[in-house]
Scaffold this motif. Sequence first.
Motif, PDB file in Angstrom:
ATOM      1  N   ALA A  91       0.833  -1.203   0.000  1.00 36.74           N
ATOM      2  CA  ALA A  91       0.000   0.000   0.000  1.00 36.74           C
ATOM      3  C   ALA A  91       0.867   1.253   0.000  1.00 36.74           C
ATOM      4  O   ALA A  91       0.569   2.224  -0.702  1.00 36.74           O
ATOM      5  CB  ALA A  91      -0.937  -0.010   1.209  1.00 36.74           C
ATOM      6  N   GLU A  92       1.957   1.229   0.751  1.00 33.77           N
ATOM      7  CA  GLU A  92       2.870   2.370   0.794  1.00 33.77           C
ATOM      8  C   GLU A  92       3.527   2.577  -0.565  1.00 33.77           C
ATOM      9  O   GLU A  92       3.652   3.716  -1.048  1.00 33.77           O
ATOM     10  CB  GLU A  92       3.934   2.156   1.864  1.00 33.77           C
ATOM     11  N   ALA A  93       3.935   1.491  -1.217  1.00 33.97           N
ATOM     12  CA  ALA A  93       4.556   1.589  -2.542  1.00 33.97           C
ATOM     13  C   ALA A  93       3.560   2.129  -3.561  1.00 33.97           C
ATOM     14  O   ALA A  93       3.910   2.950  -4.419  1.00 33.97           O
ATOM     15  CB  ALA A  93       5.079   0.220  -2.978  1.00 33.97           C
ATOM     16  N   GLU A  94       2.304   1.698  -3.469  1.00 34.56           N
ATOM     17  CA  GLU A  94       1.263   2.186  -4.379  1.00 34.56           C
ATOM     18  C   GLU A  94       1.026   3.682  -4.173  1.00 34.56           C
ATOM     19  O   GLU A  94       0.928   4.453  -5.127  1.00 34.56           O
ATOM     20  CB  GLU A  94      -0.043   1.410  -4.144  1.00 34.56           C
ATOM     21  N   TRP A  95       0.963   4.098  -2.918  1.00 30.12           N
ATOM     22  CA  TRP A  95       0.760   5.511  -2.608  1.00 30.12           C
ATOM     23  C   TRP A  95       1.921   6.337  -3.155  1.00 30.12           C
ATOM     24  O   TRP A  95       1.721   7.396  -3.741  1.00 30.12           O
ATOM     25  CB  TRP A  95       0.642   5.711  -1.092  1.00 30.12           C
ATOM     26  N   LEU A  96       3.150   5.856  -2.977  1.00 27.02           N
ATOM     27  CA  LEU A  96       4.335   6.564  -3.456  1.00 27.02           C
ATOM     28  C   LEU A  96       4.308   6.688  -4.978  1.00 27.02           C
ATOM     29  O   LEU A  96       4.609   7.758  -5.525  1.00 27.02           O
ATOM     30  CB  LEU A  96       5.605   5.848  -2.996  1.00 27.02           C
ATOM     31  N   ALA A  99       1.804   9.343  -5.922  1.00 25.78           N
ATOM     32  CA  ALA A  99       2.306  10.672  -5.605  1.00 25.78           C
ATOM     33  C   ALA A  99       3.338  11.120  -6.639  1.00 25.78           C
ATOM     34  O   ALA A  99       3.347  12.282  -7.069  1.00 25.78           O
ATOM     35  CB  ALA A  99       2.910  10.684  -4.206  1.00 25.78           C
ATOM     36  N   GLU A 100       4.207  10.212  -7.076  1.00 26.13           N
ATOM     37  CA  GLU A 100       5.204  10.542  -8.083  1.00 26.13           C
ATOM     38  C   GLU A 100       4.540  10.842  -9.424  1.00 26.13           C
ATOM     39  O   GLU A 100       4.957  11.758 -10.141  1.00 26.13           O
ATOM     40  CB  GLU A 100       6.206   9.400  -8.217  1.00 26.13           C
ATOM     41  N   ALA A 101       3.491  10.098  -9.759  1.00 27.17           N
ATOM     42  CA  ALA A 101       2.768  10.332 -11.017  1.00 27.17           C
ATOM     43  C   ALA A 101       2.095  11.704 -10.997  1.00 27.17           C
ATOM     44  O   ALA A 101       2.136  12.442 -11.995  1.00 27.17           O
ATOM     45  CB  ALA A 101       1.741   9.232 -11.257  1.00 27.17           C
ATOM     46  N   GLU A 102       1.493  12.052  -9.867  1.00 26.49           N
ATOM     47  CA  GLU A 102       0.850  13.369  -9.737  1.00 26.49           C
ATOM     48  C   GLU A 102       1.885  14.489  -9.828  1.00 26.49           C
ATOM     49  O   GLU A 102       1.628  15.533 -10.448  1.00 26.49           O
ATOM     50  CB  GLU A 102       0.089  13.461  -8.417  1.00 26.49           C
ATOM     51  N   ALA A 103       3.044  14.294  -9.249  1.00 22.28           N
ATOM     52  CA  ALA A 103       4.101  15.302  -9.286  1.00 22.28           C
ATOM     53  C   ALA A 103       4.613  15.476 -10.708  1.00 22.28           C
ATOM     54  O   ALA A 103       4.891  16.603 -11.145  1.00 22.28           O
ATOM     55  CB  ALA A 103       5.239  14.916  -8.357  1.00 22.28           C
ATOM     56  N   ALA A 104       4.713  14.372 -11.467  1.00 22.23           N
ATOM     57  CA  ALA A 104       5.187  14.445 -12.841  1.00 22.23           C
ATOM     58  C   ALA A 104       4.171  15.167 -13.725  1.00 22.23           C
ATOM     59  O   ALA A 104       4.541  15.934 -14.620  1.00 22.23           O
ATOM     60  CB  ALA A 104       5.452  13.034 -13.378  1.00 22.23           C
ATOM     61  N   GLU A 105       2.876  14.974 -13.462  1.00 26.72           N
ATOM     62  CA  GLU A 105       1.817  15.634 -14.233  1.00 26.72           C
ATOM     63  C   GLU A 105       1.801  17.147 -13.941  1.00 26.72           C
ATOM     64  O   GLU A 105       1.494  17.943 -14.819  1.00 26.72           O
ATOM     65  CB  GLU A 105       0.446  15.047 -13.896  1.00 26.72           C
TER      66      GLU A 105
END
Length: 107
Positions: A91-96, A99-105
Amino acid sequence: EAAVAYARAVGEAPALATEAEGLRLHVLTSSATGYKGVRKQASGRFRAEHSAGHGKQNSLGIFDTAVEAAVAYARAVGEAPVLAEAEEQAAEAEWLAEAEAEAAEAE
């Protein structure tokens, strides 16, 4: 049993199960059985015991193998299932990743 005794005599650590039935076992290399709370009886079976405080021991049962006794001990002391830890890490890896995908967008 003889192989474990030989391995200890020559300084090699015997292979012990560190997890069973989804629980993390309490490995204790100074114990003759290799597990905390587990003693071998004269009959060749294994007794699991848990400290009740004030020098008293609660017997958790007698088992055919040291691993079965170690599982009983792990349950008695409330060991968290290994599966729960793995699910938490996933779950932590999925959340990370989200978050990285949102930051890249956002860039």
